[in-house]
Write a protein that holds these residues in place. Structure first.
Motif, PDB file in Angstrom:
ATOM      1  N   SER A 249       1.446 -10.051   0.074  1.00  0.00           N
ATOM      2  CA  SER A 249       1.730 -10.783   1.307  1.00  0.00           C
ATOM      3  C   SER A 249       3.217 -11.172   1.369  1.00  0.00           C
ATOM      4  O   SER A 249       3.878 -11.023   2.399  1.00  0.00           O
ATOM      5  N   ASP A 250       3.751 -11.651   0.246  1.00  0.00           N
ATOM      6  CA  ASP A 250       5.191 -12.002   0.179  1.00  0.00           C
ATOM      7  C   ASP A 250       6.058 -10.773   0.431  1.00  0.00           C
ATOM      8  O   ASP A 250       7.060 -10.828   1.148  1.00  0.00           O
ATOM      9  N   LEU A 251       5.653  -9.667  -0.178  1.00  0.00           N
ATOM     10  CA  LEU A 251       6.419  -8.424  -0.030  1.00  0.00           C
ATOM     11  C   LEU A 251       6.457  -8.000   1.444  1.00  0.00           C
ATOM     12  O   LEU A 251       7.502  -7.584   1.962  1.00  0.00           O
ATOM     13  N   CYS A 252       5.295  -8.156   2.114  1.00  0.00           N
ATOM     14  CA  CYS A 252       5.247  -7.815   3.549  1.00  0.00           C
ATOM     15  C   CYS A 252       6.227  -8.704   4.326  1.00  0.00           C
ATOM     16  O   CYS A 252       6.929  -8.207   5.227  1.00  0.00           O
TER      17      CYS A 252
ATOM     18  N   ARG B  87      13.248   0.716   1.189  1.00  0.00           N
ATOM     19  CA  ARG B  87      13.321   1.771   0.175  1.00  0.00           C
ATOM     20  C   ARG B  87      12.571   1.394  -1.099  1.00  0.00           C
ATOM     21  O   ARG B  87      11.759   2.147  -1.618  1.00  0.00           O
ATOM     22  N   ILE B  88      12.844   0.165  -1.575  1.00  0.00           N
ATOM     23  CA  ILE B  88      12.225  -0.269  -2.831  1.00  0.00           C
ATOM     24  C   ILE B  88      10.893  -0.971  -2.552  1.00  0.00           C
ATOM     25  O   ILE B  88       9.916  -0.805  -3.271  1.00  0.00           O
ATOM     26  N   GLY B  89      10.878  -1.770  -1.468  1.00  0.00           N
ATOM     27  CA  GLY B  89       9.677  -2.567  -1.162  1.00  0.00           C
ATOM     28  C   GLY B  89       8.446  -1.703  -0.995  1.00  0.00           C
ATOM     29  O   GLY B  89       7.355  -2.053  -1.474  1.00  0.00           O
ATOM     30  N   SER B  90       8.613  -0.548  -0.348  1.00  0.00           N
ATOM     31  CA  SER B  90       7.439   0.302  -0.115  1.00  0.00           C
ATOM     32  C   SER B  90       6.886   0.848  -1.434  1.00  0.00           C
ATOM     33  O   SER B  90       5.667   0.954  -1.612  1.00  0.00           O
TER      34      SER B  90
ATOM     35  N   THR C 271       6.063  -1.501   8.758  1.00  0.00           N
ATOM     36  CA  THR C 271       5.083  -1.004   7.782  1.00  0.00           C
ATOM     37  C   THR C 271       4.101  -2.106   7.354  1.00  0.00           C
ATOM     38  O   THR C 271       2.917  -1.832   7.147  1.00  0.00           O
ATOM     39  N   PRO C 272       4.529  -3.363   7.261  1.00  0.00           N
ATOM     40  CA  PRO C 272       3.554  -4.413   6.947  1.00  0.00           C
ATOM     41  C   PRO C 272       2.417  -4.545   7.975  1.00  0.00           C
ATOM     42  O   PRO C 272       1.364  -5.088   7.651  1.00  0.00           O
ATOM     43  N   ASN C 273       2.602  -4.040   9.196  1.00  0.00           N
ATOM     44  CA  ASN C 273       1.542  -4.139  10.218  1.00  0.00           C
ATOM     45  C   ASN C 273       0.205  -3.588   9.729  1.00  0.00           C
ATOM     46  O   ASN C 273      -0.802  -4.303   9.735  1.00  0.00           O
ATOM     47  N   PRO C 274       0.162  -2.285   9.377  1.00  0.00           N
ATOM     48  CA  PRO C 274      -1.131  -1.766   8.902  1.00  0.00           C
ATOM     49  C   PRO C 274      -1.609  -2.456   7.630  1.00  0.00           C
ATOM     50  O   PRO C 274      -2.819  -2.651   7.445  1.00  0.00           O
TER      51      PRO C 274
END
Ligand code: FMN
Ligand code: SF4
Length: 528
Positions: free
Chosen positions: A476-479, A449-452, A494-497
């Motif tokens: 990168s850390d967030l992913c 929710r927040i990370g995106s 979501t970090p994939n793309p």
């Protein structure tokens, strides 16, 4: 009597198939021809729609794309006799696109009237169901297990294992369900829709076989609200199936009861995630449930539930008709059978192409798809929907195989392939992935929710030239946090793309972007 086939599905009607049909009827009347018009699904060659097929007695000759305004001229030139014309693309089965496919899910799509029960049975319909009903449920599960069929909805989970779990689960009162996930929210995917609009009985048959296998008496199809045409076809097909005794009480005189209900989705991407779908089916907001318990044990209304994708279920009648072993002979490694690939985006020839796993991305995109629509060099494809990685053009030799994809941190997902040419800006595609997640997140867990939202802001800082190095490390850390900490695959994938864009196209986040911006700045100044 001349038989002429024109698709009635939304892909064809969106480009004028209804108007073409009216024009054909008019010309038949004007020229005194006795013409039987049959409305079918699409053959999947979307660049040729509206596609008109004329049965010449020795096979079907096809014309496309046909526009209503030119029907009179085509008829005058001999369309009803299958005569040559610049719009004539020859006999149906000789085009490489059709000839080279192994159509199991699509076997009847484009061939018969989707709501004609006689045509369905004449083309092999119900053979699988009759065979299944004559077997004990555990033998049906054994056939599906032997086929190697894996879920086509994205995760690739073995269907036989899931069904066994549901069959073995007692539940509170013995009540069990089969739920078809027809939410099809992934970008670049439309195969579920094409099958549902072109051969709905095969889905009903697959669900009925699943119900017999797991011991369910009720089935639900959860259809995305954006598919009104599929909803109309499915509702009509359910009615026909009930009238024919294929659904309801004592199906096909087997002594078993099973009925199917159609439910229209809530219009959110997350409602395609299976637990969220179950919440929505129960009339609640589509929020993800924590697992365990898995739906196979505690699913719809707390009962054991088999949740399967449309293409998974549509593969089942053929598996029961021909045996699991025959199906397992197709494919590579642990990816058995066929996949309906969907070619979309910047592609010359878009559509659906069903073939055994193992075909390379290059064969699909550059071969059958004809490369980019723009004619510019291909730069990347995104496979597996909005949560799938961006695969660079240099990796197009990759075989379509769940394990080969996973080994390269890619995913096959629902088999949707979206092509991009060399004008694509991968930093903005990474930003879009985060933005999409922020928009579609169910909001239950913080990393998603927040990370995106923080992801969008971080990418904006990178492309804005604000401490690019530091912000790339932060992204990168967030992913990592989203991958590790999200409750479901929405936030988790979501970090994939994003990561694939950073890894394979780093220049779009730094040097290339600055050069492009500088060049654009110069051009702007010159033009002033
Ligand atoms: C965000 C998200 C969206 C999904 N959307 C769909 C969908 O539209 N259709 C689908 O069949 N599966 C979708 N899935 C996968 C389902 O959760 C589930 O794995 C699938 O329906 C199981 O059926 P299968 O085993 O036949 O693939 C989605 C998963 C996630 C995380
Ligand atoms: S990852 Fe996103 S969509 Fe999934 S449960 Fe968490 S907030 Fe909801």
């Amino acid at each position: 009597m001349i038989t002429v086939y024109v698709p009635r599905d939304s892909a064809a009607t969106s480009v004028g198939a209804d108007e073409v049909t009216v024009a054909l009827e008019r010309e038949a009347a004007l020229t005194g021809r006795s013409v039987r018009l049959v409305r079918t699904g699409t053959r999947g060659m979307l660049w040729l729609e509206p596609l008109v097929e004329v049965d010449t007695g020795t096979g079907r000759v096809r014309y496309g794309p046909v526009c209503a305004d030119e029907v009179a001229e085509l008829v005058a030139a001999g369309l009803f006799e299958g005569a040559p014309h610049p719009r004539c693309v020859g006999p149906v089965d000789e085009l490489p696109w059709m000839r080279d496919q192994q159509r199991i899910c699509l076997a009847r799509v484009g061939v018969i009237d989707p709501l004609d029960p006689v045509a369905y049975e004449r083309t092999g319909g119900l053979v699988g169901l009759r065979r299944a009903l004559a077997m004990p449920p555990e033998q049906v599960i054994a056939e599906v297990t032997e086929s190697g069929l894996r879920g086509r909805g994205g995760a690739g989970f073995p269907a036989g294992i899931k069904w066994k779990t549901v069959a073995d689960a007692a539940g509170p009162d013995g009540l069990k369900f089969v739920c078809c996930n027809a939410d099809e929210g992934d970008s670049g995917t439309f195969a579920d829709r094409i099958v549902m609009e072109g051969d709905p009985f095969s889905l009903l048959e697959g669900m009925t076989i699943a119900a017999h296998a797991v011991g369910a008496s009720e089935g639900y199809i959860y259809l995305r609200s954006e598919y009104p045409d599929a909803a109309a076809v499915l509702s009509a097909a359910i009615g026909v199936a009930r009238d024919c005794g294929w659904l309801g009480r004592d199906i096909l005189d087997s002594g078993s009861d099973f009925d199917i209900h159609l439910r229209i989705g809530g219009g959110a991407y997350i409602c395609g995630e299976e637990t969220s779908m179950l919440e929505s089916l129960e009339g609640k907001r589509g929020m993800v449930r924590a697992k365990p318990p898995i739906p196979a044990i505690t699913g719809l209304f707390g009962r054991p539930t088999a949740v399967n994708n449309v293409l998974t279920l549509v593969s089942v009648p053929a598996i029961l008709a021909d045996g699991g072993k025959a199906y397992a002979e197709l494919g590579v490694g642990r990816s058995r059978g066929t996949q309906v690939f969907q070619l979309a985006g910047n592609i010359a020839r878009g559509g659906v192409f069903e073939t055994a796993f193992g075909i390379t991305l290059s064969e699909l995109v550059s071969g059958y798809g004809g490369g980019t629509h723009s004619g510019r060099p291909l730069r990347a494809v995104q496979v597996g929907g909005p949560l799938g990685a961006y695969i660079p053009a240099e990796r197009m030799d990759l075989p379509t195989d769940y394990e080969a994809f996973a080994a390269s941190d890619f995913m096959l997902g629902h088999g949707g392939i979206v092509a991009f040419d060399d004008t694509v800006d991968m930093a903005s595609m990474a930003r879009f992935a985060m933005e999409f997640c922020a928009e579609e997140s169910c909001g239950k867990c913080t990393p998603c929710r927040i990370g995106s939202v923080r992801g969008v802001e971080t990418i904006d800082r990178i492309v804005g030239g604000e401490d690019p190095e530091g912000n790339l490390a932060l992204l990168s850390d967030l992913c990592d946090v989203m991958t590790e900490g999200s409750l479901c695959a929405m936030g988790g994938l979501t970090p994939n793309p994003v990561r694939s864009a950073m890894l394979h196209f780093p220049e779009d986040f730094t040097a290339r972007r600055q050069t492009t911006s500088a060049a654009q700045g110069t051009t702007e100044k010159e033009s002033r």
